[in-house]
Design an enzyme around this catalytic site. Sequence first.
Site, short mmCIF file in Angstrom:
data_model
loop_
_atom_site.label_atom_id
_atom_site.label_comp_id
_atom_site.label_asym_id
_atom_site.label_seq_id
_atom_site.Cartn_x
_atom_site.Cartn_y
_atom_site.Cartn_z
N ASP A 12 0.84 -1.21 0.00
CA ASP A 12 0.00 0.00 0.00
C ASP A 12 0.87 1.26 0.00
OD1 ASP A 12 -2.27 1.52 0.10
OD2 ASP A 12 -2.71 1.13 2.20
N HIS A 29 3.26 3.50 -8.86
CA HIS A 29 3.05 2.09 -9.20
C HIS A 29 4.29 1.52 -9.91
CE1 HIS A 29 -0.88 2.44 -7.66
NE2 HIS A 29 -1.39 3.11 -8.67
N LEU A 123 12.16 -19.73 -4.67
CA LEU A 123 11.10 -18.89 -4.09
C LEU A 123 9.83 -18.94 -4.94
CD1 LEU A 123 10.38 -16.43 -2.06
CD2 LEU A 123 10.91 -15.00 -4.04
#
Length: 234
Positions: A12, A29, A123
Amino acid sequence: MKECVHAAIIMDGNGRWAKAQGLPRTAGHLAGADNVRTIAIAADEMGIRYLTLYAFSTENWKRAREEVKYIMKLPAVFFKKYMQEFIDRGFRMNILGELDRLPDNTRKVLEDAMEQSKNNTGLNLNICMNYGSQREITLAARAYAKDVLEGRASLDIEEADFEKYLMTKDFPPVDLLIRTSGEQRISNYLLWQIAYAELAFVKEAWPEFTPEVLRRCLEEYGHRDRRFGGIKDE
Ligand code: FPP
């Protein structure tokens, strides 16, 4: 230190970070997407095996058209820049969410990333795109009901059986959920999967969430006493 196998992050604060720099929200972004690479590498190096990131929620369609359009184009930019490096590091990309409601190009880029990395064993980098937890649980309930009606499942379902209908069926439960930018909400994220997760809320906006801040969260997690509803975690 207590192992954190699965960390999830609500990324956020991109918009507020950009505004504070005098930049448009979209620049936030873009910086946020670059930070996904930085934090994925750091998480891998810190021993996390599953990193699940909230990139776009089922509610985010309500944003300005131009902003939504920009976010939908980000996966192409992101994977073009970093996919080779992810492959070299053995990362496996998983995309969670209703992909068939995304623009065709976006969906294709995401599907390609999954396909190219499907045999990797490092991962698990899980990106949630058009994801909402209530929607996920609703779709799971529908699929389960269909299986019952068609004789493939029994009515005596247990939690472990129901989990197999969720988008996270291949992943362990979340150990640690982090939200950046000072907000303290869950926002329809992984509601089932965080049942016993530890929560960390940090003030940094996502573009300024550094590997050092991640380390701090893991250290704090290491000191928590996880009881899973029992009395003492020895
Ligand atoms: C929340 O900040 C962020 C989003 C809704 C978008 C998150 C997207 C990225 C970090 C890009 C990741 C994409 C890929 C493909 C890796 P906000 O815009 O709600 O910030 P604000 O609360 O300050 O307005």
